[in-house]
Design a protein around this motif. Structure first.
Motif, PDB file in Angstrom:
ATOM      1  N   ALA A  99     -10.128  22.231 -30.229  1.00 26.27           N
ATOM      2  CA  ALA A  99     -10.548  21.714 -31.889  1.00 26.27           C
ATOM      3  C   ALA A  99      -9.450  20.643 -32.193  1.00 26.27           C
ATOM      4  O   ALA A  99      -9.841  19.821 -33.100  1.00 26.27           O
ATOM      5  CB  ALA A  99     -10.252  22.603 -32.758  1.00 26.27           C
ATOM      6  N   VAL A 100      -8.434  20.233 -31.563  1.00 28.31           N
ATOM      7  CA  VAL A 100      -7.452  19.382 -32.044  1.00 28.31           C
ATOM      8  C   VAL A 100      -7.950  18.119 -31.603  1.00 28.31           C
ATOM      9  O   VAL A 100      -7.567  17.023 -32.222  1.00 28.31           O
ATOM     10  CB  VAL A 100      -6.115  19.439 -31.306  1.00 28.31           C
ATOM     11  CG1 VAL A 100      -5.005  18.675 -31.265  1.00 28.31           C
ATOM     12  CG2 VAL A 100      -5.347  20.924 -31.742  1.00 28.31           C
ATOM     13  N   ALA A 101      -8.643  17.871 -30.342  1.00 31.50           N
ATOM     14  CA  ALA A 101      -8.970  16.672 -29.588  1.00 31.50           C
ATOM     15  C   ALA A 101     -10.000  15.742 -30.542  1.00 31.50           C
ATOM     16  O   ALA A 101      -9.753  14.523 -30.613  1.00 31.50           O
ATOM     17  CB  ALA A 101      -9.707  16.781 -28.462  1.00 31.50           C
ATOM     18  N   PRO A 102     -11.062  16.090 -30.982  1.00 36.35           N
ATOM     19  CA  PRO A 102     -11.915  15.187 -31.574  1.00 36.35           C
ATOM     20  C   PRO A 102     -11.714  14.088 -32.588  1.00 36.35           C
ATOM     21  O   PRO A 102     -12.188  13.093 -32.659  1.00 36.35           O
ATOM     22  CB  PRO A 102     -13.100  16.295 -32.223  1.00 36.35           C
ATOM     23  CG  PRO A 102     -13.222  17.415 -31.322  1.00 36.35           C
ATOM     24  CD  PRO A 102     -11.671  17.485 -31.325  1.00 36.35           C
ATOM     25  N   PRO A 103     -10.868  14.842 -33.546  1.00 36.72           N
ATOM     26  CA  PRO A 103     -10.292  13.543 -34.674  1.00 36.72           C
ATOM     27  C   PRO A 103      -9.400  12.380 -34.010  1.00 36.72           C
ATOM     28  O   PRO A 103      -9.581  11.359 -34.278  1.00 36.72           O
ATOM     29  CB  PRO A 103      -9.513  14.263 -35.532  1.00 36.72           C
ATOM     30  CG  PRO A 103     -10.010  15.605 -35.356  1.00 36.72           C
ATOM     31  CD  PRO A 103     -10.399  16.089 -33.900  1.00 36.72           C
ATOM     32  N   PHE A 104      -8.799  12.777 -32.874  1.00 37.28           N
ATOM     33  CA  PHE A 104      -8.030  11.759 -32.094  1.00 37.28           C
ATOM     34  C   PHE A 104      -9.006  10.781 -31.154  1.00 37.28           C
ATOM     35  O   PHE A 104      -8.912   9.622 -31.244  1.00 37.28           O
ATOM     36  CB  PHE A 104      -6.797  12.245 -31.193  1.00 37.28           C
ATOM     37  CG  PHE A 104      -5.994  12.853 -32.035  1.00 37.28           C
ATOM     38  CD1 PHE A 104      -4.864  12.148 -32.209  1.00 37.28           C
ATOM     39  CD2 PHE A 104      -5.936  14.138 -32.344  1.00 37.28           C
ATOM     40  CE1 PHE A 104      -3.629  12.630 -33.115  1.00 37.28           C
ATOM     41  CE2 PHE A 104      -4.984  14.585 -33.180  1.00 37.28           C
ATOM     42  CZ  PHE A 104      -3.551  14.071 -33.567  1.00 37.28           C
ATOM     43  N   TRP A 105      -9.893  11.480 -30.924  1.00 32.94           N
ATOM     44  CA  TRP A 105     -11.021  10.770 -29.974  1.00 32.94           C
ATOM     45  C   TRP A 105     -11.788   9.748 -31.014  1.00 32.94           C
ATOM     46  O   TRP A 105     -12.028   8.333 -30.589  1.00 32.94           O
ATOM     47  CB  TRP A 105     -12.067  11.601 -29.206  1.00 32.94           C
ATOM     48  CG  TRP A 105     -11.507  12.532 -28.252  1.00 32.94           C
ATOM     49  CD1 TRP A 105     -10.446  12.346 -27.613  1.00 32.94           C
ATOM     50  CD2 TRP A 105     -12.009  13.810 -27.875  1.00 32.94           C
ATOM     51  NE1 TRP A 105     -10.180  13.317 -26.865  1.00 32.94           N
ATOM     52  CE2 TRP A 105     -11.174  14.218 -26.660  1.00 32.94           C
ATOM     53  CE3 TRP A 105     -13.307  14.335 -27.982  1.00 32.94           C
ATOM     54  CZ2 TRP A 105     -11.612  15.469 -26.103  1.00 32.94           C
ATOM     55  CZ3 TRP A 105     -13.483  15.564 -27.223  1.00 32.94           C
ATOM     56  CH2 TRP A 105     -12.723  16.102 -26.303  1.00 32.94           C
ATOM     57  N   ARG A 106     -11.959  10.107 -32.000  1.00 31.06           N
ATOM     58  CA  ARG A 106     -12.839   9.430 -33.051  1.00 31.06           C
ATOM     59  C   ARG A 106     -11.860   8.433 -33.721  1.00 31.06           C
ATOM     60  O   ARG A 106     -12.120   7.007 -33.813  1.00 31.06           O
ATOM     61  CB  ARG A 106     -13.290  10.200 -34.244  1.00 31.06           C
ATOM     62  CG  ARG A 106     -14.277  11.206 -33.801  1.00 31.06           C
ATOM     63  CD  ARG A 106     -15.114  11.618 -35.190  1.00 31.06           C
ATOM     64  NE  ARG A 106     -13.941  12.463 -35.985  1.00 31.06           N
ATOM     65  CZ  ARG A 106     -14.168  13.872 -35.482  1.00 31.06           C
ATOM     66  NH1 ARG A 106     -14.956  14.508 -34.784  1.00 31.06           N
ATOM     67  NH2 ARG A 106     -13.239  14.569 -36.383  1.00 31.06           N
ATOM     68  N   GLU A 107     -10.516   8.445 -34.012  1.00 33.83           N
ATOM     69  CA  GLU A 107      -9.637   7.573 -34.358  1.00 33.83           C
ATOM     70  C   GLU A 107      -9.500   6.348 -33.252  1.00 33.83           C
ATOM     71  O   GLU A 107      -9.262   5.115 -33.559  1.00 33.83           O
ATOM     72  CB  GLU A 107      -8.313   8.194 -34.857  1.00 33.83           C
ATOM     73  CG  GLU A 107      -7.379   7.300 -35.143  1.00 33.83           C
ATOM     74  CD  GLU A 107      -5.955   7.777 -35.269  1.00 33.83           C
ATOM     75  OE1 GLU A 107      -4.926   7.088 -35.597  1.00 33.83           O
ATOM     76  OE2 GLU A 107      -5.680   9.179 -35.370  1.00 33.83           O
ATOM     77  N   ALA A 108      -9.565   6.888 -32.115  1.00 34.05           N
ATOM     78  CA  ALA A 108      -9.238   5.970 -31.126  1.00 34.05           C
ATOM     79  C   ALA A 108     -10.685   4.967 -30.527  1.00 34.05           C
ATOM     80  O   ALA A 108     -10.534   4.134 -29.827  1.00 34.05           O
ATOM     81  CB  ALA A 108      -8.740   6.604 -29.887  1.00 34.05           C
ATOM     82  N   GLY A 109     -11.750   5.467 -31.216  1.00 35.06           N
ATOM     83  CA  GLY A 109     -13.048   4.744 -30.979  1.00 35.06           C
ATOM     84  C   GLY A 109     -13.775   4.845 -29.834  1.00 35.06           C
ATOM     85  O   GLY A 109     -14.768   4.363 -29.296  1.00 35.06           O
TER      86      GLY A 109
END
Length: 220
Positions: free
Chosen positions: A99-109
């Protein structure tokens, strides 16, 4: 910064990191956050993420399998190296850490390139084999659930195309694979798999002293 590679002392590792590691800002943010997690040692070091990116670009890989997502650092590193039409399937069963991952994936595009599958990895791999057939991926990165590494190796071998690469992490296992006094299940599995791959005539292989030991396997 303490060394993230037990094979190197802090001074040598600091030199490598400071001089040669080029880490995307979002990757750095995720790495720092992950270091606060209880199982932070499961994260690959940044130079290994950079090496995976080089491998993806050199191969021209477009389709990648990953076994073991954790907080999504390695998935993010690889997705950043994929072309816009590339896809990474990452498999895990831990809803809390992933659950930690998706926000960072989205931020990096790169969230559109990553497909997280929360299910036993062997089941997911078998589904891809049945639905998409063999030789349908360019690269597989195996880095989770050590006891099932042999099954993942077999399934990924079928799924990766000829000329494609399987990358198995932690194959030195902090040196335990060469210590005959260590005989726990995970160590024995990795030790035996190393020997099996070393004798597998279907592949070319190279064990690198990167991170905790990275075994590269090229399917003939």
């Amino acid at each position: 910064m303490s060394a993230m590679n037990w094979l190197l002392d802090d001074k040598v590792y600091r030199y490598i990191f400071d001089t040669f590691v080029q880490e995307h800002p979002v990757l750095a943010k995720l790495r720092i956050l992950t270091q606060q997690q209880p199982m932070a040692g499961m994260e690959i070091p940044p130079e290994q993420g950079q090496w995976l990116q080089w491998l993806i670009k050199l191969m021209g890989a477009k389709r990648i399998l990953e076994i073991g997502t954790f907080t999504g650092y390695s998935a993010l590193a690889m997705a950043l190296a994929l072309p816009e039409d590339g896809q990474l399937i990452t498999c895990d069963i831990n809803e809390e850490s992933t659950a930690v991952a998706p926000p960072f994936w989205r931020e990096a595009g790169v969230a559109h390139k990553i497909d997280l599958r929360l299910a036993p990895a062997a089941e997911t791999l078998q589904q891809f084999l049945e639905q998409q057939g063999a030789n349908s991926f360019d690269l597989a990165f195996i880095d989770g659930d050590k006891a099932n590494y042999p099954a993942y190796y077999d399934l990924c071998y079928e799924l990766v195309r000829a000329g494609g690469v399987l990358v198995l992490d932690n194959m030195l296992w902090h040196g335990r694979v060469v210590d005959p006094a260590v005989a726990d299940t995970r160590t024995m599995v990795l030790r035996q798999l190393n020997l099996r791959i070393a004798g597998d005539v279907r592949v070319e292989r190279c064990l690198l002293a990167v991170g905790d030991g990275v075994l590269m396997v090229r399917k003939k």
